[in-house]
Every structure is written in C-alpha cells, then in structure tokens.
Design a protein around this motif. Structure first.
Motif, PDB file in Angstrom:
ATOM      1  N   PRO A  39      18.962 -40.934 -40.236  1.00  0.00           N
ATOM      2  CA  PRO A  39      18.839 -39.485 -40.197  1.00  0.00           C
ATOM      3  C   PRO A  39      18.948 -38.852 -38.809  1.00  0.00           C
ATOM      4  N   GLY A  40      19.050 -39.677 -37.764  1.00  0.00           N
ATOM      5  CA  GLY A  40      19.182 -39.119 -36.422  1.00  0.00           C
ATOM      6  C   GLY A  40      19.847 -40.095 -35.476  1.00  0.00           C
ATOM      7  N   SER A  41      20.603 -39.567 -34.516  1.00  0.00           N
ATOM      8  CA  SER A  41      21.285 -40.417 -33.540  1.00  0.00           C
ATOM      9  C   SER A  41      21.492 -39.641 -32.249  1.00  0.00           C
ATOM     10  N   ARG A  42      21.200 -40.316 -31.133  1.00  0.00           N
ATOM     11  CA  ARG A  42      21.485 -39.768 -29.800  1.00  0.00           C
ATOM     12  C   ARG A  42      22.230 -40.837 -29.025  1.00  0.00           C
ATOM     13  N   VAL A  43      23.288 -40.448 -28.325  1.00  0.00           N
ATOM     14  CA  VAL A  43      24.117 -41.389 -27.572  1.00  0.00           C
ATOM     15  C   VAL A  43      24.474 -40.789 -26.219  1.00  0.00           C
ATOM     16  N   ASP A  44      24.104 -41.471 -25.142  1.00  0.00           N
ATOM     17  CA  ASP A  44      24.522 -41.128 -23.779  1.00  0.00           C
ATOM     18  C   ASP A  44      25.471 -42.244 -23.351  1.00  0.00           C
ATOM     19  N   LEU A  45      26.752 -42.078 -23.680  1.00  0.00           N
ATOM     20  CA  LEU A  45      27.746 -43.146 -23.582  1.00  0.00           C
ATOM     21  C   LEU A  45      28.235 -43.342 -22.146  1.00  0.00           C
ATOM     22  N   ARG A  46      27.425 -44.040 -21.370  1.00  0.00           N
ATOM     23  CA  ARG A  46      27.768 -44.405 -19.992  1.00  0.00           C
ATOM     24  C   ARG A  46      26.898 -45.597 -19.617  1.00  0.00           C
ATOM     25  N   VAL A  47      27.337 -46.379 -18.649  1.00  0.00           N
ATOM     26  CA  VAL A  47      26.518 -47.500 -18.188  1.00  0.00           C
ATOM     27  C   VAL A  47      25.185 -46.939 -17.693  1.00  0.00           C
ATOM     28  N   GLY A  48      24.104 -47.497 -18.204  1.00  0.00           N
ATOM     29  CA  GLY A  48      22.770 -46.995 -17.899  1.00  0.00           C
ATOM     30  C   GLY A  48      22.292 -45.935 -18.868  1.00  0.00           C
ATOM     31  N   GLY A  49      23.199 -45.413 -19.696  1.00  0.00           N
ATOM     32  CA  GLY A  49      22.833 -44.406 -20.690  1.00  0.00           C
ATOM     33  C   GLY A  49      22.072 -45.028 -21.844  1.00  0.00           C
ATOM     34  N   LEU A  50      21.259 -44.225 -22.490  1.00  0.00           N
ATOM     35  CA  LEU A  50      20.437 -44.685 -23.602  1.00  0.00           C
ATOM     36  C   LEU A  50      21.013 -44.217 -24.929  1.00  0.00           C
ATOM     37  N   PHE A  51      20.694 -44.981 -25.978  1.00  0.00           N
ATOM     38  CA  PHE A  51      20.992 -44.533 -27.332  1.00  0.00           C
ATOM     39  C   PHE A  51      19.754 -44.745 -28.185  1.00  0.00           C
ATOM     40  N   CYS A  52      19.652 -43.964 -29.234  1.00  0.00           N
ATOM     41  CA  CYS A  52      18.564 -44.105 -30.199  1.00  0.00           C
ATOM     42  C   CYS A  52      19.098 -43.681 -31.560  1.00  0.00           C
ATOM     43  N   HIS A  53      19.037 -44.601 -32.511  1.00  0.00           N
ATOM     44  CA  HIS A  53      19.435 -44.316 -33.888  1.00  0.00           C
ATOM     45  C   HIS A  53      18.187 -44.481 -34.754  1.00  0.00           C
ATOM     46  N   ARG A  54      17.796 -43.415 -35.422  1.00  0.00           N
ATOM     47  CA  ARG A  54      16.634 -43.471 -36.306  1.00  0.00           C
ATOM     48  C   ARG A  54      17.054 -44.103 -37.622  1.00  0.00           C
ATOM     49  N   MET A  55      16.411 -45.194 -38.000  1.00  0.00           N
ATOM     50  CA  MET A  55      16.686 -45.881 -39.251  1.00  0.00           C
ATOM     51  C   MET A  55      15.489 -45.630 -40.165  1.00  0.00           C
ATOM     52  N   ALA A  56      15.743 -45.248 -41.419  1.00  0.00           N
ATOM     53  CA  ALA A  56      14.638 -44.916 -42.312  1.00  0.00           C
ATOM     54  C   ALA A  56      14.972 -45.270 -43.751  1.00  0.00           C
ATOM     55  N   ALA A  57      13.946 -45.681 -44.480  1.00  0.00           N
ATOM     56  CA  ALA A  57      14.097 -45.880 -45.920  1.00  0.00           C
ATOM     57  C   ALA A  57      14.283 -44.508 -46.555  1.00  0.00           C
ATOM     58  N   ARG A  58      15.193 -44.415 -47.500  1.00  0.00           N
ATOM     59  CA  ARG A  58      15.460 -43.120 -48.142  1.00  0.00           C
ATOM     60  C   ARG A  58      14.233 -42.579 -48.882  1.00  0.00           C
ATOM     61  N   ASP A  59      13.343 -43.483 -49.336  1.00  0.00           N
ATOM     62  CA  ASP A  59      12.146 -43.036 -50.044  1.00  0.00           C
ATOM     63  C   ASP A  59      11.025 -42.614 -49.093  1.00  0.00           C
ATOM     64  N   GLY A  60      11.275 -42.684 -47.780  1.00  0.00           N
ATOM     65  CA  GLY A  60      10.295 -42.260 -46.795  1.00  0.00           C
ATOM     66  C   GLY A  60       9.192 -43.265 -46.514  1.00  0.00           C
ATOM     67  N   SER A  61       9.276 -44.448 -47.079  1.00  0.00           N
ATOM     68  CA  SER A  61       8.190 -45.426 -46.943  1.00  0.00           C
ATOM     69  C   SER A  61       8.111 -46.093 -45.576  1.00  0.00           C
ATOM     70  N   MET A  62       9.211 -46.133 -44.838  1.00  0.00           N
ATOM     71  CA  MET A  62       9.195 -46.753 -43.519  1.00  0.00           C
ATOM     72  C   MET A  62      10.393 -46.315 -42.703  1.00  0.00           C
ATOM     73  N   GLY A  63      10.307 -46.560 -41.402  1.00  0.00           N
ATOM     74  CA  GLY A  63      11.411 -46.233 -40.514  1.00  0.00           C
ATOM     75  C   GLY A  63      11.152 -46.795 -39.128  1.00  0.00           C
ATOM     76  N   PHE A  64      12.190 -46.825 -38.316  1.00  0.00           N
ATOM     77  CA  PHE A  64      12.072 -47.307 -36.946  1.00  0.00           C
ATOM     78  C   PHE A  64      13.228 -46.761 -36.123  1.00  0.00           C
ATOM     79  N   ASP A  65      13.056 -46.788 -34.819  1.00  0.00           N
ATOM     80  CA  ASP A  65      14.120 -46.378 -33.903  1.00  0.00           C
ATOM     81  C   ASP A  65      14.826 -47.616 -33.384  1.00  0.00           C
ATOM     82  N   PHE A  66      16.143 -47.650 -33.511  1.00  0.00           N
ATOM     83  CA  PHE A  66      16.973 -48.712 -32.952  1.00  0.00           C
ATOM     84  C   PHE A  66      17.469 -48.164 -31.620  1.00  0.00           C
ATOM     85  N   GLU A  67      16.945 -48.726 -30.514  1.00  0.00           N
ATOM     86  CA  GLU A  67      17.197 -48.164 -29.198  1.00  0.00           C
ATOM     87  C   GLU A  67      17.739 -49.205 -28.238  1.00  0.00           C
ATOM     88  N   GLY A  68      18.444 -48.732 -27.233  1.00  0.00           N
ATOM     89  CA  GLY A  68      18.933 -49.628 -26.208  1.00  0.00           C
ATOM     90  C   GLY A  68      19.569 -48.871 -25.055  1.00  0.00           C
TER      91      GLY A  68
END
Length: 136
Positions: A39-68
């Motif tokens: 449901p969400g994504s941020r991308v700073d596409l450069r060396v040293g830039g950060l990304f964060c993709h929000r991963m979530a169960a469609r039923d709302g029971s759980m979620g986490f941020d996939f970051e790097g």
C-alpha cells in the motif's frame, strides 16, 4: 547462501527499469501472494538513497516495512542494495530480442528454507512480469 531468481518480461529495457523503480508501479506488483499487497512505496534512486515498501496483509492482520539502502544504481541495467538486516541484493536487467531478463540475487536469511525464500521472491518477480506485460 546466495539465492537467484529470474524472469523474462516481454517489454523493452527502459520500460522494465521504470516499472521496477517507480513507486506507483511497485505498489501494483510488489506482493508474493494475492492475500498481500504493497500500500505504500518510497524510492530515492541513487547510491546512498533509501527505499521503503510497505507490505501488508489485505485483511489488515499484519504488515511490515521492507527497507534498504541503494549501493549501486546504473540505469537501466543494474541495481544493488542492502536491506536493513544487512543482506545484499543485486538486480540485473538484460535486454534480449524484444524482451528484458530480470535477474535477482540475494543473500538468504536463516528463518526460512532456501526453497521457501526462492519461491517467495520468484512469486514477486512473476507478479512483476504479469503487471508489466498487462500494461499498455
């Protein structure tokens, strides 16, 4: 252990690169199964830039941020990043006769078997292929 997955996408290299790195596109394809979504994504596409993709169960029971953090950005052929847990990922895009191969290599984690990890990452890659090939 390093795990590899790949897929051929029937689209030109430039479009594949854009679909892989644009937050709106990422939100459309970045899930391993229909029960999950991004449901969400941020991308700073450069060396040293950060990304964060929000991963979530469609039923709302759980979620986490996939970051790097990006360690390599060479448009439109390669990306490297380190996930927040320290594991490295390398993605290569190779144009070949009307399509583009996407090759992904990543350091395995210890919680799940190698086969489970390969299957999950391949499923996301297969979703990417379906999304890109259905886009007009």
């Amino acid at each position: 252990m390093t795990i590899s997955v790949s897929v051929r996408v029937e689209r030109p290299l430039a479009l594949v690169w854009e679909g892989w790195n644009t937050p709106a596109s990422i939100m459309a394809w970045n899930a391993a199964s229909p029960e999950w979504h991004c449901p969400g994504s941020r991308v700073d596409l450069r060396v040293g830039g950060l990304f964060c993709h929000r991963m979530a169960a469609r039923d709302g029971s759980m979620g986490f941020d996939f970051e790097g953090t990006f360690t390599e950005v060479v448009p439109p052929t390669s990306l490297g990043y380190v996930m927040d847990d320290g594991r490295a990922v390398r993605v290569r895009f190779v144009e070949e006769q009307g399509g583009t191969w996407v090759h992904e290599e990543f350091d395995a984690e210890s919680e799940h078997s190698g086969e489970q990890q390969r299957a999950g990452w391949q499923s996301i890659l297969d979703n990417f292929k379906r999304y890109m090939e259905s886009a007009s």
